[in-house]
Design a protein around this motif. Structure first.
Motif, PDB file in Angstrom:
ATOM      1  N   GLY B 187       0.779  -1.242   0.000  1.00  0.00           N
ATOM      2  CA  GLY B 187       0.000   0.000   0.000  1.00  0.00           C
ATOM      3  C   GLY B 187       0.806   1.285   0.000  1.00  0.00           C
ATOM      4  N   PHE B 188       2.122   1.189  -0.177  1.00  0.00           N
ATOM      5  CA  PHE B 188       2.964   2.392  -0.088  1.00  0.00           C
ATOM      6  C   PHE B 188       2.439   3.527  -0.964  1.00  0.00           C
ATOM      7  CE2 PHE B 188       6.369   5.177  -1.437  1.00  0.00           C
ATOM      8  CZ  PHE B 188       6.996   5.483  -0.249  1.00  0.00           C
ATOM      9  N   GLU B 189       2.143   3.173  -2.234  1.00  0.00           N
ATOM     10  CA  GLU B 189       1.750   4.234  -3.182  1.00  0.00           C
ATOM     11  C   GLU B 189       0.394   4.859  -2.840  1.00  0.00           C
ATOM     12  OE1 GLU B 189       2.443   1.461  -6.131  1.00  0.00           O
ATOM     13  OE2 GLU B 189       4.126   2.528  -7.032  1.00  0.00           O
ATOM     14  N   LEU B 190      -0.426   4.109  -2.124  1.00  0.00           N
ATOM     15  CA  LEU B 190      -1.717   4.676  -1.729  1.00  0.00           C
ATOM     16  C   LEU B 190      -1.530   5.753  -0.663  1.00  0.00           C
ATOM     17  CD1 LEU B 190      -3.828   1.420  -1.198  1.00  0.00           C
ATOM     18  CD2 LEU B 190      -3.891   2.939  -3.176  1.00  0.00           C
ATOM     19  N   MET B 191      -0.560   5.485   0.203  1.00  0.00           N
ATOM     20  CA  MET B 191      -0.433   6.321   1.407  1.00  0.00           C
ATOM     21  C   MET B 191       0.579   7.453   1.272  1.00  0.00           C
ATOM     22  SD  MET B 191      -0.459   3.220   4.201  1.00  0.00           S
ATOM     23  CE  MET B 191       0.704   2.155   3.401  1.00  0.00           C
ATOM     24  N   GLU B 192       1.502   7.311   0.324  1.00  0.00           N
ATOM     25  CA  GLU B 192       2.662   8.206   0.246  1.00  0.00           C
ATOM     26  C   GLU B 192       2.268   9.690   0.302  1.00  0.00           C
ATOM     27  OE1 GLU B 192       4.917   7.787  -3.350  1.00  0.00           O
ATOM     28  OE2 GLU B 192       6.678   8.753  -2.480  1.00  0.00           O
ATOM     29  N   GLU B 193       2.774  10.353   1.301  1.00  0.00           N
ATOM     30  CA  GLU B 193       2.621  11.804   1.493  1.00  0.00           C
ATOM     31  C   GLU B 193       1.170  12.294   1.454  1.00  0.00           C
ATOM     32  OE1 GLU B 193       5.387  13.717  -1.135  1.00  0.00           O
ATOM     33  OE2 GLU B 193       7.103  12.893  -0.050  1.00  0.00           O
ATOM     34  N   SER B 218      -0.949  -3.304  14.563  1.00  0.00           N
ATOM     35  CA  SER B 218      -0.811  -2.671  15.870  1.00  0.00           C
ATOM     36  C   SER B 218      -0.752  -1.170  15.621  1.00  0.00           C
ATOM     37  CB  SER B 218       0.459  -3.139  16.575  1.00  0.00           C
ATOM     38  OG  SER B 218       1.593  -2.543  15.983  1.00  0.00           O
ATOM     39  N   MET B 219      -1.142  -0.413  16.631  1.00  0.00           N
ATOM     40  CA  MET B 219      -1.109   1.044  16.497  1.00  0.00           C
ATOM     41  C   MET B 219       0.325   1.526  16.301  1.00  0.00           C
ATOM     42  SD  MET B 219      -3.863   2.034  19.386  1.00  0.00           S
ATOM     43  CE  MET B 219      -5.148   0.864  19.755  1.00  0.00           C
ATOM     44  N   GLU B 220       1.251   0.880  16.987  1.00  0.00           N
ATOM     45  CA  GLU B 220       2.662   1.270  16.857  1.00  0.00           C
ATOM     46  C   GLU B 220       3.164   1.061  15.432  1.00  0.00           C
ATOM     47  OE1 GLU B 220       1.320  -0.385  19.284  1.00  0.00           O
ATOM     48  OE2 GLU B 220       2.131   0.216  21.224  1.00  0.00           O
ATOM     49  N   ASP B 221       2.793  -0.080  14.838  1.00  0.00           N
ATOM     50  CA  ASP B 221       3.198  -0.330  13.450  1.00  0.00           C
ATOM     51  C   ASP B 221       2.590   0.716  12.514  1.00  0.00           C
ATOM     52  OD1 ASP B 221       4.865  -2.504  13.813  1.00  0.00           O
ATOM     53  OD2 ASP B 221       3.291  -3.998  13.501  1.00  0.00           O
ATOM     54  N   ALA B 226       3.097   5.251   8.954  1.00  0.00           N
ATOM     55  CA  ALA B 226       2.672   6.595   8.552  1.00  0.00           C
ATOM     56  C   ALA B 226       3.863   7.545   8.497  1.00  0.00           C
ATOM     57  CB  ALA B 226       1.616   7.109   9.524  1.00  0.00           C
ATOM     58  N   GLU B 227       4.764   7.389   9.456  1.00  0.00           N
ATOM     59  CA  GLU B 227       5.970   8.240   9.445  1.00  0.00           C
ATOM     60  C   GLU B 227       6.815   7.928   8.223  1.00  0.00           C
ATOM     61  OE1 GLU B 227       7.512   7.412  13.421  1.00  0.00           O
ATOM     62  OE2 GLU B 227       7.153   9.521  13.905  1.00  0.00           O
ATOM     63  N   TYR B 228       6.963   6.634   7.933  1.00  0.00           N
ATOM     64  CA  TYR B 228       7.824   6.239   6.824  1.00  0.00           C
ATOM     65  C   TYR B 228       7.264   6.727   5.478  1.00  0.00           C
ATOM     66  CZ  TYR B 228      10.742   3.535   3.708  1.00  0.00           C
ATOM     67  OH  TYR B 228      11.612   3.181   2.715  1.00  0.00           O
ATOM     68  N   VAL B 229       5.955   6.612   5.315  1.00  0.00           N
ATOM     69  CA  VAL B 229       5.370   7.010   4.031  1.00  0.00           C
ATOM     70  C   VAL B 229       5.154   8.529   3.954  1.00  0.00           C
ATOM     71  CG1 VAL B 229       4.269   4.752   3.717  1.00  0.00           C
ATOM     72  CG2 VAL B 229       2.933   6.636   4.654  1.00  0.00           C
ATOM     73  N   GLY B 230       5.402   9.209   5.041  1.00  0.00           N
ATOM     74  CA  GLY B 230       5.411  10.677   5.023  1.00  0.00           C
ATOM     75  C   GLY B 230       4.046  11.332   4.976  1.00  0.00           C
ATOM     76  N   VAL B 231       3.059  10.750   5.676  1.00  0.00           N
ATOM     77  CA  VAL B 231       1.748  11.413   5.691  1.00  0.00           C
ATOM     78  C   VAL B 231       1.787  12.605   6.656  1.00  0.00           C
ATOM     79  CG1 VAL B 231       0.497   9.293   5.127  1.00  0.00           C
ATOM     80  CG2 VAL B 231       0.744   9.944   7.515  1.00  0.00           C
ATOM     81  N   LYS B 232       0.898  13.545   6.424  1.00  0.00           N
ATOM     82  CA  LYS B 232       0.872  14.721   7.308  1.00  0.00           C
ATOM     83  C   LYS B 232       0.135  14.412   8.609  1.00  0.00           C
ATOM     84  CE  LYS B 232       1.306  18.396   3.912  1.00  0.00           C
ATOM     85  NZ  LYS B 232       0.818  17.834   2.634  1.00  0.00           N
TER      86      LYS B 232
END
Ligand SMILES: [Zn+2]
Ligand SMILES: [Zn+2]
Lengths: 131, 277
Positions: B187-193, B218-221, B226-232
């Motif tokens: 799902g990387f491309e769905l979530m990216e930034e 898990s919430m931690e994962d 979310a941090e890795y894919v760079g969402v706001k």
């Protein structure tokens, strides 16, 4: 490059759990993942090499027949799978890293994704076993 | 784009005094742009969705998958019983069953009293897989993600913002968990930034350890992802039915006190309205 399809990602995660050597390629034969047991056959670590183009990793193995004569790539299971998108199996010899011929069984299968799309190939090396 | 959260509960609706703060309805979100609405998932939260303009003929419902908690509100969505309405349902097909047969399993006796073909509205079905399509002002990308059965996530681009919706997702499935390489993240491309990501966060890390392979995160994962894919901004959803408001608040407090990064994250709450862009 784009993210791999989840069928490829899940094959990697599965390979990561197995104690048998597994190689995963894209449809062109480029090596996109190999697990820890496969590292000992290849003589390199995935963490160091990353992905390897087909022309690089394809030359590392020197497949031989029972008489020690080189086998043409077209007869190898994974090469056949990438061509016809079918599973294949073959017992042959490879020159080990120490230079000695080592008998192996290789099973290869195509990754046909959820929508019926051909996404890549997997080769499993069963070491020293006649299967 | 206005995002309205209509249902945040995972697995089964959980009504009662213990869930009034976060809500007990299952997955449903509506998006509005230029007076046009699309609906994401048809969990029990769908029941209370009203159309912005009752005169509008077309309604679009995008389903991530066919687990009951994402479709159980469909049969109780009043426009389905309006002969003037054209209901477009978008959802993942599989090679063996098309969208009609998958949906018909639920919208037919004995699970539901009315046959899909007897519904008074006109139903138009659209198969989605790794696809891109447009609905009014929205440009939508769907992609299969890791979850049992054919399941997609959606990336919805409006006029000036991107919303990513992946309510059921287990990207950490595997012996080493998340692989922090964008090629290897489901799902990387769905979530990216994305400006806002609504993502599965059903379990605590401890609970996830006992539920690996159940299809949830898990919430931690989810926070790391979310941090890795760079969402706001991240909203965790698909709350476990066993998590009361008190428990969710405790978990959130613990997550916030442990978190050292910059990510803006929170737990999704039924009734939340967020203006993006
Ligand atoms: Zn669900
Ligand atoms: Zn589900």
């Amino acid at each position: 490059m784009a993210t791999y399809d989840i069928e490829i990602i899940l094959n990697r995660q599965l390979a990561d759990c197995l104690s048998i050597p597994v190689f995963i390629t894209d449809t062109a034969g480029n090596l996109i993942f190999y697990n820890e047991p496969a590292e000992t056959i290849l003589g390199s670590r995935f963490g160091d090499t990353g992905e390897m183009p087909v022309e690089v990793w394809g030359t590392i193995f020197k497949p031989l027949d029972e008489k020690g004569k080189p086998l043409p790539p077209e007869g190898l299971p994974l090469v056949k799978t990438l061509k016809d998108q079918l599973p294949h199996h073959k017992v042959f010899w490879i020159e080990s890293l120490k230079g000695k011929p080592q008998k192996i069984s290789v099973t290869s299968y195509p990754i046909i994704g959820r929508m019926g799309k051909f996404l890549g190939g997997v080769a499993i090396f069963w070491e020293n076993k006649d299967i | 784009m206005k995002v309205s959260v209509q249902g945040v509960r995972g697995s089964i609706p959980t009504s009662g005094s213990q869930t009034t703060q976060f809500g007990g309805n299952t997955s449903c979100v509506t998006l509005m742009e230029d007076g046009r609405m699309i609906i994401l998932d048809g969990g029990s939260g769908l029941q209370k969705v009203t159309l912005p303009d009752p005169e509008v003929k077309r309604v679009d419902i995008l389903l991530t998958h066919f687990h009951l908690d994402h479709i159980q509100g469909l049969g109780f969505f009043s426009p389905l019983f309006d002969p003037d309405k054209e209901i477009h349902i978008w959802g993942p097909s599989s090679i063996t069953h098309n969208l009609h047969s998958r949906l018909n399993r639920f919208l037919s006796p004995p699970l539901f009293p009315v046959l899909m073909r007897d519904l008074p509205c006109e139903i138009v079905l659209h198969d989605v897989s790794n696809s891109s399509f447009e609905i009014g002002p929205f440009t939508i990308t769907s992609q299969f993600v890791i979850h049992p059965g054919a399941t997609v996530g959606f990336r919805i681009k409006g006029k000036s913002a991107v919303f990513a919706y992946v309510p059921d997702h287990e990207p950490a499935l595997g012996p080493k968990g998340l692989i922090f390489d964008k090629k290897w993240i489901s799902g990387f491309e769905l979530m990216e930034e994305a400006d806002l990501l609504l993502h599965d966060g059903q379990f605590t890390t401890e609970q996830y350890g006992k539920k690996i392979g159940w299809g949830h995160s898990s919430m931690e994962d989810a926070i790391q992802l979310a941090e890795y894919v760079g969402v706001k901004r991240l909203l965790l959803t698909h709350h476990d039915p066993a998590h009361s408001d008190t428990k969710l608040n405790e978990i959130l407090d613990a997550l916030k006190s442990k978190h050292t990064g910059q990510l803006d994250f929170d737990l999704a709450r039924e009734g939340m309205e967020i203006e993006l862009g």
